[in-house]
Design a protein around this motif. Structure first.
Motif, PDB file in Angstrom:
ATOM      1  N   LEU A 158      25.152   5.870  50.848  1.00 45.79           N
ATOM      2  CA  LEU A 158      26.537   5.809  51.306  1.00 45.79           C
ATOM      3  C   LEU A 158      27.280   7.100  51.015  1.00 45.79           C
ATOM      4  O   LEU A 158      28.070   7.583  51.838  1.00 45.79           O
ATOM      5  CB  LEU A 158      27.242   4.624  50.638  1.00 45.79           C
ATOM      6  N   SER A 159      27.029   7.688  49.853  1.00 42.61           N
ATOM      7  CA  SER A 159      27.668   8.970  49.521  1.00 42.61           C
ATOM      8  C   SER A 159      27.186  10.075  50.459  1.00 42.61           C
ATOM      9  O   SER A 159      27.964  10.953  50.854  1.00 42.61           O
ATOM     10  CB  SER A 159      27.382   9.339  48.066  1.00 42.61           C
ATOM     11  N   ILE A 160      25.909  10.033  50.851  1.00 41.92           N
ATOM     12  CA  ILE A 160      25.392  11.010  51.819  1.00 41.92           C
ATOM     13  C   ILE A 160      26.121  10.873  53.151  1.00 41.92           C
ATOM     14  O   ILE A 160      26.515  11.870  53.780  1.00 41.92           O
ATOM     15  CB  ILE A 160      23.876  10.830  52.009  1.00 41.92           C
ATOM     16  N   LEU A 161      26.344   9.634  53.582  1.00 44.14           N
ATOM     17  CA  LEU A 161      27.071   9.405  54.833  1.00 44.14           C
ATOM     18  C   LEU A 161      28.497   9.929  54.753  1.00 44.14           C
ATOM     19  O   LEU A 161      29.007  10.533  55.709  1.00 44.14           O
ATOM     20  CB  LEU A 161      27.080   7.909  55.156  1.00 44.14           C
ATOM     21  N   LEU A 162      29.160   9.701  53.623  1.00 45.36           N
ATOM     22  CA  LEU A 162      30.538  10.172  53.467  1.00 45.36           C
ATOM     23  C   LEU A 162      30.609  11.687  53.492  1.00 45.36           C
ATOM     24  O   LEU A 162      31.495  12.267  54.134  1.00 45.36           O
ATOM     25  CB  LEU A 162      31.119   9.623  52.160  1.00 45.36           C
ATOM     26  N   TRP A 163      29.671  12.352  52.803  1.00 46.50           N
ATOM     27  CA  TRP A 163      29.674  13.807  52.809  1.00 46.50           C
ATOM     28  C   TRP A 163      29.342  14.368  54.186  1.00 46.50           C
ATOM     29  O   TRP A 163      29.919  15.385  54.609  1.00 46.50           O
ATOM     30  CB  TRP A 163      28.683  14.336  51.761  1.00 46.50           C
ATOM     31  N   LEU A 164      28.430  13.729  54.909  1.00 46.07           N
ATOM     32  CA  LEU A 164      28.117  14.170  56.266  1.00 46.07           C
ATOM     33  C   LEU A 164      29.322  14.020  57.185  1.00 46.07           C
ATOM     34  O   LEU A 164      29.614  14.902  58.003  1.00 46.07           O
ATOM     35  CB  LEU A 164      26.936  13.363  56.820  1.00 46.07           C
ATOM     36  N   HIS A 165      30.012  12.883  57.055  1.00 46.70           N
ATOM     37  CA  HIS A 165      31.203  12.659  57.877  1.00 46.70           C
ATOM     38  C   HIS A 165      32.295  13.674  57.534  1.00 46.70           C
ATOM     39  O   HIS A 165      32.977  14.193  58.426  1.00 46.70           O
ATOM     40  CB  HIS A 165      31.714  11.235  57.645  1.00 46.70           C
ATOM     41  N   PHE A 166      32.451  13.966  56.252  1.00 42.61           N
ATOM     42  CA  PHE A 166      33.447  14.950  55.815  1.00 42.61           C
ATOM     43  C   PHE A 166      33.100  16.343  56.341  1.00 42.61           C
ATOM     44  O   PHE A 166      33.969  17.074  56.834  1.00 42.61           O
ATOM     45  CB  PHE A 166      33.502  14.954  54.293  1.00 42.61           C
ATOM     46  N   ALA A 167      31.821  16.711  56.258  1.00 49.62           N
ATOM     47  CA  ALA A 167      31.401  18.028  56.751  1.00 49.62           C
ATOM     48  C   ALA A 167      31.547  18.125  58.263  1.00 49.62           C
ATOM     49  O   ALA A 167      31.944  19.178  58.798  1.00 49.62           O
ATOM     50  CB  ALA A 167      29.953  18.290  56.339  1.00 49.62           C
ATOM     51  N   SER A 168      31.240  17.036  58.973  1.00 50.76           N
ATOM     52  CA  SER A 168      31.382  17.049  60.428  1.00 50.76           C
ATOM     53  C   SER A 168      32.836  17.183  60.848  1.00 50.76           C
ATOM     54  O   SER A 168      33.150  17.834  61.844  1.00 50.76           O
ATOM     55  CB  SER A 168      30.781  15.763  61.025  1.00 50.76           C
ATOM     56  N   ALA A 169      33.737  16.556  60.075  1.00 44.07           N
ATOM     57  CA  ALA A 169      35.162  16.653  60.400  1.00 44.07           C
ATOM     58  C   ALA A 169      35.688  18.074  60.204  1.00 44.07           C
ATOM     59  O   ALA A 169      36.594  18.511  60.923  1.00 44.07           O
ATOM     60  CB  ALA A 169      35.957  15.674  59.541  1.00 44.07           C
ATOM     61  N   ILE A 170      35.116  18.806  59.238  1.00 43.83           N
ATOM     62  CA  ILE A 170      35.602  20.161  58.950  1.00 43.83           C
ATOM     63  C   ILE A 170      34.904  21.205  59.822  1.00 43.83           C
ATOM     64  O   ILE A 170      35.549  22.027  60.488  1.00 43.83           O
ATOM     65  CB  ILE A 170      35.406  20.502  57.458  1.00 43.83           C
ATOM     66  N   PHE A 171      33.570  21.164  59.846  1.00 41.87           N
ATOM     67  CA  PHE A 171      32.800  22.211  60.515  1.00 41.87           C
ATOM     68  C   PHE A 171      32.344  21.818  61.919  1.00 41.87           C
ATOM     69  O   PHE A 171      31.780  22.646  62.628  1.00 41.87           O
ATOM     70  CB  PHE A 171      31.564  22.566  59.673  1.00 41.87           C
TER      71      PHE A 171
END
Length: 249
Positions: A158-171
């Motif tokens: 779940l933490s991997i998904l959150l970080w991926l979503h956060f990175a996708s929103a920024i980059f």
């Protein structure tokens, strides 16, 4: 030959015993816990009905969006902060409100599914209900605490998904990352269905009979699985229609 026959005989008897006895036996679950699980799943069904009502309200008045998402989070926090030994009717009402706002928040996705193909919506719900029921039943029939060790792995996922979503929103994200988030997220929340079911059973054995919070936990799992299955089916339907158009051109 005798060794082989005895081995396969023991294996077949084990399968028969599992198939006929274990499916109707909840010997590891006490009657108090069984009654608690009935309350939990009854509350879950009511929450799903309230969520469907919220989605219908979005279809009527287009209310789903950021405001209903914040309202869902606020009512959920209010529910979790209310002591379970008092104001039980209020907590049930908060659960229904949370489900209503959650349904309205998912409303835009449901509206899109109805525009593309209404049968996709029905198939996604039925598929989610079957998967949820099967994995919940598997968790009930398994030995106590057998799958609880998966909680750490699923939390990491779940933490991997959150970080991926956060990175996708920024980059900015790619189609491959989006596809990975969908399928990996589906795997994670299906796993949470098993772990949360066993966790609820274990808490009930220790005296925690808060069926409202437990129903909320399963409701979030159900919605998370439903959203991902519906999104995957919509994406596949759009991809097929695009391929058909290219072939015609």
């Amino acid at each position: 030959m005798d060794a082989f026959s005895s081995f396969f005989g023991s294996q077949s008897s084990t399968r028969n015993r599992w198939g006929y006895d274990s499916l109707k036996s909840f010997g590891q679950i006490s009657p108090i816990v069984q009654a608690h699980l009935k309350q939990v799943y009854l509350s879950l069904c009511c929450a799903l009905i309230a969520s469907a009502a919220g989605a219908y309200l979005h279809l009527l008045w287009n209310i789903g969006g950021l405001l209903t998402t914040f309202a869902c989070m606020g009512s959920m926090i209010w529910l979790l902060s209310t002591p379970h030994h008092q104001e039980q009717q209020k907590r049930v009402a908060l659960l229904m409100a949370t489900a209503l706002f959650e349904g309205a928040s998912v409303g835009p996705l449901i509206d899109l599914a109805i525009e593309i193909d209404p049968s996709i919506l029905v198939s996604a719900f039925v598929g989610t209900a079957v998967a949820f029921g099967c994995f919940s039943l598997a968790a009930m029939l398994a030995r106590r605490r057998e799958y609880l060790y998966l909680g750490g792995l699923l939390s990491s996922g779940l933490s991997i998904l959150l970080w991926l979503h956060f990175a996708s929103a920024i980059f900015g994200g790619s189609a491959a990352i989006f596809k990975f988030e969908l399928y990996f997220g589906l795997l994670v929340f299906v796993g949470f269905t098993v772990v949360d079911t066993q966790d609820i059973i274990e808490k009930a054995h220790r005296g925690d009979l808060d069926y409202v919070n437990h129903a909320l936990l399963l409701f979030t799992d159900f919605v998370a699985v439903f959203v991902r299955i519906l999104t995957i089916m919509l994406k596949n339907s759009v991809d097929k229609s695009e391929k058909k158009k290219k072939r015609r051109d």
